[in-house]
Design a protein around this motif. Structure first.
Motif, PDB file in Angstrom:
ATOM      1  N   GLU A  81       4.228  31.425  63.074  1.00 12.85           N
ATOM      2  CA  GLU A  81       3.001  31.856  62.402  1.00 12.85           C
ATOM      3  C   GLU A  81       3.159  33.273  61.876  1.00 12.85           C
ATOM      4  OE1 GLU A  81      -1.812  32.353  63.110  1.00 12.85           O
ATOM      5  OE2 GLU A  81      -0.544  31.695  64.776  1.00 12.85           O
ATOM      6  N   GLU A  82       3.701  34.157  62.689  1.00  7.87           N
ATOM      7  CA  GLU A  82       3.880  35.550  62.253  1.00  7.87           C
ATOM      8  C   GLU A  82       4.859  35.637  61.088  1.00  7.87           C
ATOM      9  OE1 GLU A  82       4.195  39.514  64.698  1.00  7.87           O
ATOM     10  OE2 GLU A  82       6.119  38.464  64.688  1.00  7.87           O
ATOM     11  N   CYS A  87       1.051  37.481  60.144  1.00 10.77           N
ATOM     12  CA  CYS A  87       0.362  37.950  61.349  1.00 10.77           C
ATOM     13  C   CYS A  87      -0.013  36.741  62.199  1.00 10.77           C
ATOM     14  CB  CYS A  87      -0.875  38.771  61.011  1.00 10.77           C
ATOM     15  SG  CYS A  87      -2.187  37.807  60.243  1.00 10.77           S
ATOM     16  N   VAL A  88      -0.392  37.020  63.426  1.00 11.58           N
ATOM     17  CA  VAL A  88      -0.830  35.969  64.344  1.00 11.58           C
ATOM     18  C   VAL A  88      -2.343  36.010  64.435  1.00 11.58           C
ATOM     19  CG1 VAL A  88      -0.813  35.218  66.753  1.00 11.58           C
ATOM     20  CG2 VAL A  88       1.305  36.016  65.691  1.00 11.58           C
ATOM     21  N   SER A  89      -2.982  34.892  64.172  1.00  8.56           N
ATOM     22  CA  SER A  89      -4.431  34.784  64.327  1.00  8.56           C
ATOM     23  C   SER A  89      -4.711  34.327  65.764  1.00  8.56           C
ATOM     24  CB  SER A  89      -5.008  33.778  63.331  1.00  8.56           C
ATOM     25  OG  SER A  89      -6.371  33.544  63.638  1.00  8.56           O
ATOM     26  N   VAL A 165      -3.398  35.695  77.618  1.00  6.03           N
ATOM     27  CA  VAL A 165      -2.708  36.985  77.557  1.00  6.03           C
ATOM     28  C   VAL A 165      -1.568  37.021  76.542  1.00  6.03           C
ATOM     29  CG1 VAL A 165      -1.319  38.600  78.935  1.00  6.03           C
ATOM     30  CG2 VAL A 165      -3.318  37.495  79.945  1.00  6.03           C
ATOM     31  N   TRP A 166      -0.752  35.974  76.478  1.00  4.70           N
ATOM     32  CA  TRP A 166       0.481  36.024  75.707  1.00  4.70           C
ATOM     33  C   TRP A 166       0.298  36.276  74.211  1.00  4.70           C
ATOM     34  CZ3 TRP A 166       4.890  37.736  76.305  1.00  4.70           C
ATOM     35  CH2 TRP A 166       5.971  37.396  75.507  1.00  4.70           C
ATOM     36  N   ARG A 171       1.314  39.699  69.695  1.00  4.11           N
ATOM     37  CA  ARG A 171       0.838  40.339  68.474  1.00  4.11           C
ATOM     38  C   ARG A 171       1.008  41.861  68.533  1.00  4.11           C
ATOM     39  NH1 ARG A 171      -5.270  39.679  66.628  1.00  4.11           N
ATOM     40  NH2 ARG A 171      -5.497  41.134  68.316  1.00  4.11           N
ATOM     41  N   SER A 172       0.956  42.433  69.736  1.00  2.00           N
ATOM     42  CA  SER A 172       1.004  43.887  69.857  1.00  2.00           C
ATOM     43  C   SER A 172       2.417  44.456  69.792  1.00  2.00           C
ATOM     44  CB  SER A 172       0.339  44.325  71.163  1.00  2.00           C
ATOM     45  OG  SER A 172       1.115  43.924  72.261  1.00  2.00           O
ATOM     46  N   VAL A 173       3.435  43.597  69.902  1.00  2.91           N
ATOM     47  CA  VAL A 173       4.812  44.138  69.847  1.00  2.91           C
ATOM     48  C   VAL A 173       5.455  43.896  68.507  1.00  2.91           C
ATOM     49  CG1 VAL A 173       5.289  44.084  72.282  1.00  2.91           C
ATOM     50  CG2 VAL A 173       5.776  42.068  70.914  1.00  2.91           C
TER      51      VAL A 173
END
Length: 173
Positions: A81-82, A87-89, A165-166, A171-173
């Motif tokens: 997806e990214e 980006c990841v939704s 969480v995952w 998405r944050s890294v």
């Protein structure tokens, strides 16, 4: 839309065999823990009892295989997806997980909570609430394994906690 087509292309049939053996190990493990099996297996057939004990431990391996497969597949889908969308939704990810897992999970809770067998007694309200909130693994960690067929759903709680969480970490890294 586009992510569904990616997921269809991402299907790995070679993992089906691994899923089957992991399922069989977990299934046989759960069959071996029911006390009624011990009453039909005479003490003189010690090898059979040892076999059931081994199956119990083999089920642990099957659960670990499922967890690893799930982590791999979810990470790969997030990566696709990214890569393709930029980006990841996270919201869309949660909706897909909810639509895929929740209907069957809550159906299983309803059936297993109301199923009468010699191995089943209704969960107390607090434990049932924990399972409904995907905290069944924590309820069992603090209260022990209940005498109820529904205890097998603890691993879904672990997976759902991972799913919360995952994607955020990914998405944050």
């Amino acid at each position: 839309g586009r992510l569904d087509k990616q997921a269809a292309r991402f299907y790995r049939p070679e993992l089906d065999g691994l899923r089957f053996w992991a399922f069989l190990a977990v299934f046989m493990s759960h069959c071996s823990v029911f006390p009624a099996l011990w009453s039909v297996v005479p003490i003189k057939t010690l090898p059979v009892r040892v076999f059931f004990l081994a199956l119990t431990h083999l089920g642990t391996v099957g659960v670990y295989i499922f967890f690893c497969l799930s982590a791999y597949l979810i990470t790969k889908l997030l990566y696709l997806e990214e890569t393709n969308a930029g980006c990841v939704s996270v919201g869309a990810f949660y909706v897909r997980r909810i639509l895929r897992i929740w209907p069957l999970y809550f159906f299983a809770i309803i059936v297993l909570q109301n199923l009468y067998t010699p191995f089943n007694s209704p969960f107390p309200g607090s434990t049932l609430a924990c399972f409904c909130l995907f905290l069944g693994n924590w309820a069992m960690a603090f209260n022990g394994i209940p005498i109820n067929c529904m205890f097998v759903l603890w691993s879904v709680s672990v997976e759902e906690q991972f799913y919360v969480v995952w994607p955020l970490l990914f998405r944050s890294v």
